[in-house]
Design an enzyme around this catalytic site. Structure first.
Site, PDB file in Angstrom:
ATOM      1  N   LYS A  72       3.955  48.143  26.479  1.00  0.00           N
ATOM      2  CA  LYS A  72       4.541  49.096  27.246  1.00  0.00           C
ATOM      3  C   LYS A  72       5.868  48.440  27.817  1.00  0.00           C
ATOM      4  O   LYS A  72       5.662  47.286  28.456  1.00  0.00           O
ATOM      5  CB  LYS A  72       3.699  49.601  28.535  1.00  0.00           C
ATOM      6  CG  LYS A  72       3.734  51.034  28.748  1.00  0.00           C
ATOM      7  CD  LYS A  72       2.724  51.471  29.823  1.00  0.00           C
ATOM      8  CE  LYS A  72       3.259  52.986  30.225  1.00  0.00           C
ATOM      9  NZ  LYS A  72       2.067  53.290  31.390  1.00  0.00           N
TER      10      LYS A  72
HETATM   11  O1  G3P Z   1       1.201  55.190  34.031  1.00  0.00           O
HETATM   12  C1  G3P Z   1       2.550  55.926  33.860  1.00  0.00           C
HETATM   13  C2  G3P Z   1       2.550  57.004  34.667  1.00  0.00           C
HETATM   14  O2  G3P Z   1       1.462  57.890  34.272  1.00  0.00           O
HETATM   15  C3  G3P Z   1       2.501  56.980  36.259  1.00  0.00           C
HETATM   16  O3  G3P Z   1       2.117  58.057  37.030  1.00  0.00           O
HETATM   17  O4  G3P Z   1       1.457  59.351  39.063  1.00  0.00           O
HETATM   18  O5  G3P Z   1       2.607  56.924  39.307  1.00  0.00           O
HETATM   19  O6  G3P Z   1       3.744  59.064  38.488  1.00  0.00           O
HETATM   20  P1  G3P Z   1       2.540  58.354  38.608  1.00  0.00           P
END
Ligand code: G3P
Length: 219
Positions: free
Chosen positions: A83
């Site tokens: 990533k």
């Molecule tokens: O892992 C990337 C993403 O899905 C993070 O989500 O909930 O921290 O905005 P969030």
């Protein structure tokens, strides 16, 4: 549509894996840090739970260091997808890693034009963040639709991974827009099962069945 679990927590990942319908895991530095273990050990352990794409994120921001870190992460397991944040140095790193056959997931994508750059660099996945756009009163669903349309216009092989999903509606919108993958926190994954009419319907079916059996045995 593939479903991934957005978590670095082994209990959550194991619980989700029990259904046999989870295709991979995404992590990020915040999720890894929350678990409090050595990051490489944690990622290795996750690879032992789910046999599918496991995204592990670099924490460097210079191209050379990102490439070196990407190579190290890719050596953990064949299922690792590296990533990389969508910054200038990141796109350069994606191009280099793609040239070496290392699969990348370009993260922190908030616009179709950023997604275009990721595809041109040879990313395997791009991660548009739906929830974080909704948080600032923009439409995360529009972003998914636009990226899917841009990729289809030009036949890019990069797959759209709808990330930062906050609830079942995000999953539905991502699926309708044609996202190839959605990554879900365990809580959101779990909510996909629920519908009140399913519970009411099942209760009625079983009650009718029991009643008939009771009547038959009383006759
Ligand atoms: O892992 C990337 C993403 O899905 C993070 O989500 O909930 O921290 O905005 P969030």
């Amino acid at each position: 549509m593939r479903l991934f679990i957005d978590s670095a927590n082994l209990d959550e990942i194991r619980k989700a894996a029990e259904y046999g319908i989870v295709d991979g895991v995404t992590t990020n530095p915040s999720l890894i840090a929350k678990e409090g273990h050595d990051p490489y050990d944690q990622i290795r352990a996750i690879c032992g739970v789910i046999d599918g794409d496991i995204s592990a994120e670099v924490v460097s921001t210079e191209t050379g260091a990102m490439v070196a870190e990407g190579r190290d992460l890719a050596r953990i397991h064949d299922n690792i997808v590296v990533k990389i944040p969508l910054i200038r140095n990141g796109i350069k790193a994606v191009k280099t890693l793609a040239g070496e056959g290392i699969r990348t997931n370009v993260t922190l994508c908030f616009s179709p034009m950023q997604a275009l750059l990721a595809a041109k660099a040879g990313a395997y996945l791009v991660s548009p963040f739906m929830g974080r756009l909704d948080d600032i009163a923009l439409d995360g669903c529009d972003l998914i639709r636009e990226i899917v349309a841009v990729y289809e216009n030009y036949g890019y092989a990069t797959q759209v991974l709808a990330a930062s999903a906050r609830g079942p509606l995000h999953v539905k919108e991502a699926a309708l827009a044609g996202a190839h993958v959605a990554t879900l926190p365990y809580k959101v994954f779990d909510r996909l099962f629920d519908h009140p009419l399913t519970d009411i319907g099942l209760e009625k079916f079983l009650a009718d069945y029991r009643k008939t059996l009771e009547q038959a045995s009383a006759a």
